[in-house]
Design an enzyme around this catalytic site. Sequence first.
Site, short mmCIF file in Angstrom:
data_model
loop_
_atom_site.label_atom_id
_atom_site.label_comp_id
_atom_site.label_asym_id
_atom_site.label_seq_id
_atom_site.Cartn_x
_atom_site.Cartn_y
_atom_site.Cartn_z
N GLY A 1 -25.26 -6.50 -15.68
CA GLY A 1 -24.66 -7.16 -16.94
C GLY A 1 -23.87 -6.68 -17.75
O GLY A 1 -22.95 -6.00 -17.57
N GLU B 1 -2.91 6.96 0.10
CA GLU B 1 -2.64 7.14 1.66
C GLU B 1 -2.37 5.69 2.39
O GLU B 1 -2.77 5.57 3.58
CB GLU B 1 -3.78 7.84 2.26
CG GLU B 1 -3.89 9.26 1.57
CD GLU B 1 -4.50 10.33 2.43
OE1 GLU B 1 -4.61 10.43 3.58
OE2 GLU B 1 -5.05 11.50 1.59
N GLU C 1 7.54 8.77 -3.19
CA GLU C 1 8.79 8.71 -4.47
C GLU C 1 8.76 7.55 -4.95
O GLU C 1 8.14 6.62 -4.75
CB GLU C 1 10.04 8.97 -3.61
CG GLU C 1 10.14 10.37 -2.90
CD GLU C 1 11.44 10.65 -2.43
OE1 GLU C 1 12.36 9.81 -2.57
OE2 GLU C 1 11.70 11.80 -1.74
C1 LIG Z 1 -4.16 8.19 -7.79
C2 LIG Z 1 -2.97 8.47 -6.82
C3 LIG Z 1 -3.02 9.37 -6.03
C4 LIG Z 1 -2.02 9.60 -5.02
N1 LIG Z 1 -1.97 10.48 -4.37
C5 LIG Z 1 -0.75 10.97 -3.48
C6 LIG Z 1 -0.38 12.10 -3.03
O1 LIG Z 1 -0.99 13.04 -3.14
N2 LIG Z 1 0.61 12.41 -2.15
C7 LIG Z 1 1.45 11.28 -1.92
O2 LIG Z 1 2.51 11.51 -1.40
N3 LIG Z 1 1.21 9.98 -2.39
C8 LIG Z 1 -0.08 9.97 -3.21
N4 LIG Z 1 -0.03 8.56 -3.86
C9 LIG Z 1 0.82 7.39 -3.55
C10 LIG Z 1 0.30 6.41 -2.94
O3 LIG Z 1 0.06 6.70 -1.25
C11 LIG Z 1 1.02 5.15 -2.93
O4 LIG Z 1 0.80 4.68 -4.15
C12 LIG Z 1 1.21 4.10 -1.88
O5 LIG Z 1 1.48 4.45 -0.77
C13 LIG Z 1 1.77 2.85 -2.41
O6 LIG Z 1 2.98 3.15 -2.59
P1 LIG Z 1 3.52 2.52 -4.00
O7 LIG Z 1 2.70 2.63 -5.01
O8 LIG Z 1 4.95 2.66 -4.11
O9 LIG Z 1 3.57 0.79 -3.91
P2 LIG Z 1 4.64 -0.20 -3.04
O10 LIG Z 1 4.97 0.41 -1.69
O11 LIG Z 1 5.50 -0.40 -3.87
O12 LIG Z 1 3.54 -1.43 -2.74
C14 LIG Z 1 3.36 -2.62 -3.82
C15 LIG Z 1 2.72 -3.75 -3.16
O13 LIG Z 1 3.51 -4.07 -2.07
C16 LIG Z 1 2.61 -4.27 -0.76
N5 LIG Z 1 3.73 -3.98 0.45
C17 LIG Z 1 4.62 -2.90 0.48
N6 LIG Z 1 5.13 -3.16 1.75
C18 LIG Z 1 4.75 -3.95 2.31
C19 LIG Z 1 4.97 -4.60 3.75
N7 LIG Z 1 5.65 -4.16 4.42
N8 LIG Z 1 4.13 -5.81 4.25
C20 LIG Z 1 2.96 -6.24 3.19
N9 LIG Z 1 2.98 -5.64 1.85
C21 LIG Z 1 3.47 -4.50 1.61
C22 LIG Z 1 1.77 -2.96 -0.80
O14 LIG Z 1 0.56 -3.09 -0.01
C23 LIG Z 1 1.46 -3.28 -2.37
O15 LIG Z 1 0.39 -4.29 -2.59
C24 LIG Z 1 -1.08 8.35 -4.62
C25 LIG Z 1 -1.10 7.16 -5.39
C26 LIG Z 1 -2.24 7.06 -6.60
C27 LIG Z 1 -2.31 5.99 -7.18
#
Ligand SMILES: Cc1cc2nc3c(=O)[nH]c(=O)nc-3n(C[C@H](O)[C@H](O)[C@H](O)COP(=O)(O)OP(=O)(O)OC[C@H]3O[C@@H](n4cnc5c(N)ncnc54)[C@H](O)[C@@H]3O)c2cc1C
Length: 382
Positions: free
Chosen positions: A340, A364, A127
């Site tokens: 390149g 994931e 979400e």
């Molecule tokens: C193309 C694409 C397809 C996707 N498909 C699906 C799908 O089919 N179903 C679904 O449910 N989701 C899906 N996702 C979502 C995906 O799993 C999430 O984007 C991912 O889990 C990261 O969540 P976020 O984007 O909110 O990043 P955030 O959680 O906001 O993270 C931002 C940064 O903070 C870091 N961070 C966060 N918490 C911590 C911590 N505790 N310690 C250290 N670092 C941390 C992260 O590693 C990252 O670098 C998809 C995403 C993309 C881009």
Amino acid sequence: MDFSLTDEQQQLRRTVREFAESEIASHVMDWDEASHFPSEIIPKLAELGLLGVIFPEEHGGAGLGYIEYVLAIEELARVDGSVGLIVAAHNSLCTNHIYKFGSEEQRRKYVVPLAQGQKLGCWSLTEPEAGSDAGGTRTVAARVGNGWVMNGSKTFTTNGHWADVCVAMAVTDRSKGSHGISAFILEKGMPGFHPGKKENKLGMRASDTSEVVFTDCRVPAENLLGQEGEGFINSLQVLDGGRISIAALALGMAQGALEAAVKYAKQRKQFGKAISEFQAIQFKLADMATQIEAARLLVYHAAWLADQKGARFTKESSMAKLHASEVAVRVANEAVQVLGGYGFIKDYPAEKYYRDVKLGTIGEGTSEIQRLVIARQLLSKR
Ligand SMILES: Cc1cc2nc3c(=O)[nH]c(=O)nc-3n(C[C@H](O)[C@H](O)[C@H](O)COP(=O)(O)OP(=O)(O)OC[C@H]3O[C@@H](n4cnc5c(N)ncnc54)[C@H](O)[C@@H]3O)c2cc1C
């Protein structure tokens, strides 16, 4: 220890490779440029059994295991990561969640048509305010009469606009924290359930990534998936398998990038000779190939573990995903370098691998989250 693939596994690899080269390769850049979801190849993927690889034949699947599954994803991703991602989200997230935690009735009703490829699936956990911290889910499902009413929205759902079946997580009892989130099966056409904004992405542009919205969506009682309150906990197990598929996806793209670099290095002449004769280029290619092979061993090992009855493979699937996705980013970067200026140009395949591979370190569970999962497993051991 036997590292060889069976004749059947080698045949499957050849079949998927031929399919990807003949039916996908020539369209890849058009689909990418137009962000075109390749719905026209879904029936063909179904015909090959690729939409139900890991499910038993009695549930409409191909009756194969994770080794065959990673071979298929790897071969698709070698040609187009987007197609690999469509297949991965359908198999190991949506369909597998229903197969692993659904009742026999739900398996018959949903897994069979999904595994046969008559229907396409998506899986919605993330979400806007709950990404890495997916336990912070805000979408709610309230008991009303004999069923549920869902409200909220999910973001970044792969196949979101095209899916006939969606598995989505929602809070059913906020006081119980991660044991208060349940999984539900939604079907296209249910009033109050619809896809929202389609994302415009850096890479994986032929794969659909969308918002999924629930507005007073009535969900029948029989569409609760698994035990009430266990949807998030079950999701973590689903992700153990899903991460192996993302690792295979990264591996396939890395292999594709390496092959593009080798081909180009042998053709491109500078200073009167092919650039493949320069040791600097040879060392790059050698490092790329070695890193890919190391990643492949981790991925196949995790897949092999997933095929062993009762085996736990949380740590190994996270290691495979972490390593393969980080290797793929490095390899794609080096492939651009080997080409390149032409590595930067859309007439050559390197730039697309470079854009596509980045998803592997995010989807994931990010690389940071994989490290947390691995560390937790290490530190919890007595
Ligand atoms: C193309 C694409 C397809 C996707 N498909 C699906 C799908 O089919 N179903 C679904 O449910 N989701 C899906 N996702 C979502 C995906 O799993 C999430 O984007 C991912 O889990 C990261 O969540 P976020 O984007 O909110 O990043 P955030 O959680 O906001 O993270 C931002 C940064 O903070 C870091 N961070 C966060 N918490 C911590 C911590 N505790 N310690 C250290 N670092 C941390 C992260 O590693 C990252 O670098 C998809 C995403 C993309 C881009």
